[in-house]
Scaffold this motif. Sequence first.
Motif, PDB file in Angstrom:
ATOM      1  N   GLU A 134     -48.401 -25.812  39.238  1.00 34.39           N
ATOM      2  CA  GLU A 134     -48.782 -24.486  39.755  1.00 34.39           C
ATOM      3  C   GLU A 134     -47.555 -23.639  40.015  1.00 34.39           C
ATOM      4  O   GLU A 134     -47.522 -22.449  39.689  1.00 34.39           O
ATOM      5  N   ALA A 135     -46.504 -24.249  40.622  1.00 36.97           N
ATOM      6  CA  ALA A 135     -45.300 -23.501  40.931  1.00 36.97           C
ATOM      7  C   ALA A 135     -44.615 -23.005  39.660  1.00 36.97           C
ATOM      8  O   ALA A 135     -44.104 -21.878  39.608  1.00 36.97           O
ATOM      9  N   ARG A 136     -44.606 -23.836  38.607  1.00 36.34           N
ATOM     10  CA  ARG A 136     -44.013 -23.384  37.343  1.00 36.34           C
ATOM     11  C   ARG A 136     -44.832 -22.247  36.733  1.00 36.34           C
ATOM     12  O   ARG A 136     -44.273 -21.301  36.172  1.00 36.34           O
ATOM     13  N   TRP A 137     -46.138 -22.328  36.869  1.00 39.70           N
ATOM     14  CA  TRP A 137     -46.993 -21.259  36.339  1.00 39.70           C
ATOM     15  C   TRP A 137     -46.704 -19.946  37.060  1.00 39.70           C
ATOM     16  O   TRP A 137     -46.573 -18.886  36.441  1.00 39.70           O
ATOM     17  N   LEU A 138     -46.595 -20.007  38.390  1.00 38.38           N
ATOM     18  CA  LEU A 138     -46.341 -18.795  39.167  1.00 38.38           C
ATOM     19  C   LEU A 138     -44.960 -18.225  38.877  1.00 38.38           C
ATOM     20  O   LEU A 138     -44.752 -17.008  38.961  1.00 38.38           O
TER      21      LEU A 138
ATOM     22  N   GLU B 266     -34.230  -6.725  37.644  1.00 33.92           N
ATOM     23  CA  GLU B 266     -35.413  -7.551  37.859  1.00 33.92           C
ATOM     24  C   GLU B 266     -34.993  -8.806  38.601  1.00 33.92           C
ATOM     25  O   GLU B 266     -33.927  -9.381  38.330  1.00 33.92           O
ATOM     26  N   CYS B 267     -35.829  -9.250  39.535  1.00 36.23           N
ATOM     27  CA  CYS B 267     -35.502 -10.438  40.313  1.00 36.23           C
ATOM     28  C   CYS B 267     -36.654 -11.435  40.248  1.00 36.23           C
ATOM     29  O   CYS B 267     -37.805 -11.063  39.993  1.00 36.23           O
ATOM     30  N   ALA B 268     -36.323 -12.713  40.451  1.00 36.42           N
ATOM     31  CA  ALA B 268     -37.336 -13.767  40.450  1.00 36.42           C
ATOM     32  C   ALA B 268     -36.871 -14.886  41.367  1.00 36.42           C
ATOM     33  O   ALA B 268     -35.656 -15.070  41.590  1.00 36.42           O
ATOM     34  N   PHE B 269     -37.847 -15.652  41.875  1.00 37.17           N
ATOM     35  CA  PHE B 269     -37.558 -16.687  42.872  1.00 37.17           C
ATOM     36  C   PHE B 269     -38.409 -17.915  42.612  1.00 37.17           C
ATOM     37  O   PHE B 269     -39.518 -17.818  42.082  1.00 37.17           O
ATOM     38  N   ALA B 270     -37.888 -19.062  43.032  1.00 35.90           N
ATOM     39  CA  ALA B 270     -38.673 -20.296  43.023  1.00 35.90           C
ATOM     40  C   ALA B 270     -38.133 -21.204  44.114  1.00 35.90           C
ATOM     41  O   ALA B 270     -36.914 -21.302  44.318  1.00 35.90           O
ATOM     42  N   VAL B 271     -39.039 -21.885  44.822  1.00 31.48           N
ATOM     43  CA  VAL B 271     -38.673 -22.790  45.904  1.00 31.48           C
ATOM     44  C   VAL B 271     -39.420 -24.104  45.685  1.00 31.48           C
ATOM     45  O   VAL B 271     -40.610 -24.105  45.336  1.00 31.48           O
ATOM     46  N   ALA B 272     -38.716 -25.220  45.851  1.00 29.05           N
ATOM     47  CA  ALA B 272     -39.334 -26.534  45.690  1.00 29.05           C
ATOM     48  C   ALA B 272     -40.550 -26.661  46.606  1.00 29.05           C
ATOM     49  O   ALA B 272     -40.558 -26.157  47.728  1.00 29.05           O
ATOM     50  N   ASP B 273     -41.548 -27.342  46.132  1.00 32.27           N
ATOM     51  CA  ASP B 273     -42.805 -27.457  46.880  1.00 32.27           C
ATOM     52  C   ASP B 273     -42.581 -27.983  48.291  1.00 32.27           C
ATOM     53  O   ASP B 273     -43.190 -27.505  49.255  1.00 32.27           O
ATOM     54  N   ALA B 274     -41.690 -28.961  48.455  1.00 32.39           N
ATOM     55  CA  ALA B 274     -41.479 -29.584  49.766  1.00 32.39           C
ATOM     56  C   ALA B 274     -40.811 -28.645  50.753  1.00 32.39           C
ATOM     57  O   ALA B 274     -40.839 -28.888  51.964  1.00 32.39           O
ATOM     58  N   PHE B 275     -40.206 -27.570  50.260  1.00 32.70           N
ATOM     59  CA  PHE B 275     -39.501 -26.650  51.147  1.00 32.70           C
ATOM     60  C   PHE B 275     -40.212 -25.309  51.288  1.00 32.70           C
ATOM     61  O   PHE B 275     -39.670 -24.392  51.908  1.00 32.70           O
ATOM     62  N   GLN B 276     -41.384 -25.174  50.730  1.00 38.33           N
ATOM     63  CA  GLN B 276     -42.116 -23.924  50.874  1.00 38.33           C
ATOM     64  C   GLN B 276     -42.675 -23.815  52.289  1.00 38.33           C
ATOM     65  O   GLN B 276     -42.975 -24.810  52.945  1.00 38.33           O
ATOM     66  N   GLY B 277     -42.798 -22.581  52.758  1.00 40.09           N
ATOM     67  CA  GLY B 277     -43.295 -22.343  54.103  1.00 40.09           C
ATOM     68  C   GLY B 277     -42.270 -22.534  55.193  1.00 40.09           C
ATOM     69  O   GLY B 277     -42.616 -22.521  56.376  1.00 40.09           O
ATOM     70  N   ARG B 278     -41.005 -22.696  54.829  1.00 41.96           N
ATOM     71  CA  ARG B 278     -39.951 -22.919  55.833  1.00 41.96           C
ATOM     72  C   ARG B 278     -38.947 -21.772  55.886  1.00 41.96           C
ATOM     73  O   ARG B 278     -37.886 -21.881  56.489  1.00 41.96           O
ATOM     74  N   GLY B 279     -39.279 -20.651  55.228  1.00 39.84           N
ATOM     75  CA  GLY B 279     -38.438 -19.466  55.329  1.00 39.84           C
ATOM     76  C   GLY B 279     -37.337 -19.359  54.310  1.00 39.84           C
ATOM     77  O   GLY B 279     -36.547 -18.416  54.332  1.00 39.84           O
ATOM     78  N   LEU B 280     -37.260 -20.314  53.360  1.00 42.85           N
ATOM     79  CA  LEU B 280     -36.175 -20.287  52.394  1.00 42.85           C
ATOM     80  C   LEU B 280     -36.314 -19.111  51.435  1.00 42.85           C
ATOM     81  O   LEU B 280     -35.315 -18.477  51.065  1.00 42.85           O
ATOM     82  N   GLY B 281     -37.539 -18.796  51.021  1.00 40.62           N
ATOM     83  CA  GLY B 281     -37.733 -17.674  50.102  1.00 40.62           C
ATOM     84  C   GLY B 281     -37.234 -16.373  50.692  1.00 40.62           C
ATOM     85  O   GLY B 281     -36.606 -15.560  49.994  1.00 40.62           O
ATOM     86  N   THR B 282     -37.464 -16.143  51.974  1.00 31.84           N
ATOM     87  CA  THR B 282     -36.997 -14.917  52.624  1.00 31.84           C
ATOM     88  C   THR B 282     -35.471 -14.856  52.638  1.00 31.84           C
ATOM     89  O   THR B 282     -34.880 -13.799  52.402  1.00 31.84           O
TER      90      THR B 282
ATOM     91  N   GLY C 109     -47.679 -22.519  31.917  1.00 29.72           N
ATOM     92  CA  GLY C 109     -47.569 -23.897  32.383  1.00 29.72           C
ATOM     93  C   GLY C 109     -46.698 -24.760  31.503  1.00 29.72           C
ATOM     94  O   GLY C 109     -46.343 -25.881  31.866  1.00 29.72           O
ATOM     95  N   THR C 110     -46.342 -24.260  30.314  1.00 30.74           N
ATOM     96  CA  THR C 110     -45.573 -25.080  29.356  1.00 30.74           C
ATOM     97  C   THR C 110     -44.268 -24.383  28.980  1.00 30.74           C
ATOM     98  O   THR C 110     -43.929 -24.256  27.814  1.00 30.74           O
ATOM     99  N   ALA C 111     -43.566 -23.891  29.995  1.00 32.23           N
ATOM    100  CA  ALA C 111     -42.301 -23.202  29.728  1.00 32.23           C
ATOM    101  C   ALA C 111     -41.263 -24.173  29.184  1.00 32.23           C
ATOM    102  O   ALA C 111     -41.294 -25.372  29.468  1.00 32.23           O
TER     103      ALA C 111
END
Length: 903
Positions: A48-52, A102-118, A57-59
């Motif tokens: 899901e994270a790769r898709w987003l 243009e900007c893009a971001f990705a955060v490992a699933d285990a670290f999502q919701g901990r403020g790293l993206g911000t 899904g097959t990058a």
Amino acid sequence: MMPVMADGYPAHREADVVLRDGSTVLVRPVRPDDGPALRAFLTGLSEEARWLRFFAGTADLERAAELAADVDHHDRFGLVALHEGAVIGHAVFLRTAPDRAECAFAVADAFQGRGLGTILLGQLAEAAAQNGVRIFDADVLPQNHRMVRVFRDSGFPIESRSRPGLIRVSFPTSLTERALAHFEERDRNAAVAAVGALLAPRAVAVIGASRHRGTIGGEVFHNLLEEGFQGPVYPVNPKADVVQSVAAYPSIRDVPGPVDLAVIVVPAEAAVEVARECGRAGVRSLVVISAGFAETGLEGAARQAELLGVCREAGMRLVGPNCMGIISTAPDVRLNATFSPVFPVRGRVGFLSQSGALGLAVIDHAGALGLGLSSFVSVGNKADISGNDMIRYWEADEDTDLILLYLESFGNPRKFSTIARRVARSKPIVAVKSGRSRAGARATGSHTGALIAASDVTVEALFHQAGVIRTDTLGELFDVASLLANQPAPAGDRVAIVTNAGGPGILCADACEANGLSVAELPPDVQAELARFLPAEAAVSNPVDMIASASAEDFERAIRVVGTSGAVDGLIVVFVPPLVTRAEDVARGIRAAARNLPGDLPLLSVFMQSRGVPPELRSEAIPSYAFPEDAARALAAAARYGRWRAAPEGTVPGFEDLRTDEATAIVASALGRGAGWLAPGEAGGLLDCYGIPLAPQQVVATPREAGRAAAGYGGPVALKAVAPGLVHKTEAGAVALSVDPADVESAAQGMADAMASSGHPVEAFLVQPMMPGGVEMLVGVVQDPVFGPVVACGAGGTAVELLKDVQVRIAPLTDLDADEMIHGLATFPLLEGHRGAAPADVPALRDVLLRVSALVDAHPEVVELDCNPVVVRPDGAVVVDARVRVEPSAPPPPVAARGRRDG
């Protein structure tokens, strides 16, 4: 353009950051050799994270990783977040137009919701702005709610537009006030989470726990057991199977359950490897009691840096090294991770000590005074957890009402000031800061530098601005703490003294007046009420001297009459044991009277007897002192704090007419020649960019040109020589005032000859029309390597260093700071109009002060600035002479960075 190293890598953007849960990760720019690590990161993302991230899904992850590592740090810029050496987050911008990317971001699933993206968003935007990118665009899938929320909650003013199957988000890269406030709020929450986890661990391991009492490792382990810590305590000792009747483990890796906190008591040489093992075992926090780190010299400093690096890589938080440990008295925790033989009484005082040995004495003395602690932290070398973290934690802690600090140094005093200003509005902060002695003059070349050369001036300014109550000694710290932990700060300066002995009453009155309190006569009706029951020999004016025959009932009635009169803001009761009245009875009388006093009136007692304060007062939370002077100083300190808290907070003004880009260009041009003093024309141009009025001037090369310039003014002029390294022009004969234009050429030639013979060859001459008279003031700045720009305002002119009438604050100044500086000068009456003179334009001086503050706050390369004199007249203020020195400055840390000197 952002500064870069020779290889183009912007190393200054490497930063440790704190996540929402208090753990840390490293954020740094992408390097070309990061391809394999980026591929591992992308591979580890959920489908899901790769898709987003890639909208598929097959990058081709191999190709995606190659592109992510292909950076030039200008048009293609990336950031990675690392935990234990692995990439856990990635952010990138690609320039699409001169001012757009243009900007893009990705955060490992285990670290999502901990403020790293911000954090990645904020730092990427900051880097983009430094590279000339003004607008970010990002395409987000509609179902990527988490990323949309990151954008919306970041504080950036975003615009979103719907496109087929996508949401296009656009926002400026500049960090707005709202965005900066958002990062400050998340920093605050992260500090609270980090310290909260330290002080309330679920399980503790003592690495270096000893079988033998009397050793540090033995006492730390014993204390955890003895005080009933509400969780498992694991002794780790490779040379013992059992430690103090508890089964021991050879290594932290062998401990059966998860460990939140490890207390390390091993030789410094082994501490780093032990910390590394703790990281691998998933330990969240360390308290390193071991000494032998930065306090011992260069080798120890290198060891401390390695220890911190290990903690950062594993995301662990660190107290110490070289500390005494930590304590929480919360009933559901009861953590005593120290080697102190005393566990403090439960109370509502948070205490931080930078000295471990002193911390032992603090805990013992606090207990003797009945001053209960909520928590205690000995920070030692402050490699990580700092005073700033602890103040933020205690601000949020519902069990803490008062904060006490013993400090030996500051890591980030500007952050301390920001935090303390906010916290002290609701919770008093009392501090002892060692190091009041004069450290000698700094290597400065200006009047301002000489005026603020004493090392303690900046500390005093910092505490004053932040509302921190500073005491000279630990004894005074406890005196003030005993008052504020039990009584309110007084609403004003009026104090009454009730006593049974005239001498101590007079001593108390003298001490009150000397410390800024007012011991005024009581109103006639109050005096009459006192006279109704006191003997004729008693004095009822203030101090109220009831004489030695006063009974406990007399004390009670007098306190009630004076305290409920509305005529005083504080009350000090002084008792000297006579032959007939017992201290215990007086204490009960004071206690009974206190229950009928207004809730905002502080009541202090002094029992001048060898047996100390009667226990009857402690139960009523009435502070008591051995001598009248101690009570007076404590009440005066509380009154100053009360005034600060009641005053408006002040605002840092924003000026609409500043030309900051032009000022930056002037500084950059000067730095291109190397560090040093600006030419007079450059200094004048810099002041003009900030709207600071400078007297008209012409800079010319020869005596003949000086004569022509003077003729153009049509009246008497001031002639000044410009020579390298010349600071005090008047003493060197480089200033001539009220020179007739016809005489200027010869005066300039004579000045040049005299200067050359004294070793100061003249480079140029500065010609100014003589300005109308006024009050001569000084406004100046010196960049302190720790505190940043320190702004001074004082009496100016040629006698500035003789008078030494100066007020100092740390930039940026608020309007309230500027007013206090001007009104606090001994020479302020001159500005009001002395001996019939017209009042000077004080608001104009205030404007100069605030604009100078804005200049040096925006341009840290300005390391010295001297405006002397600033002539303040009834119709304005003008700078007559200005000197500015510049040096290259280090780039600011990235937003949300956790500095190596953060507190």
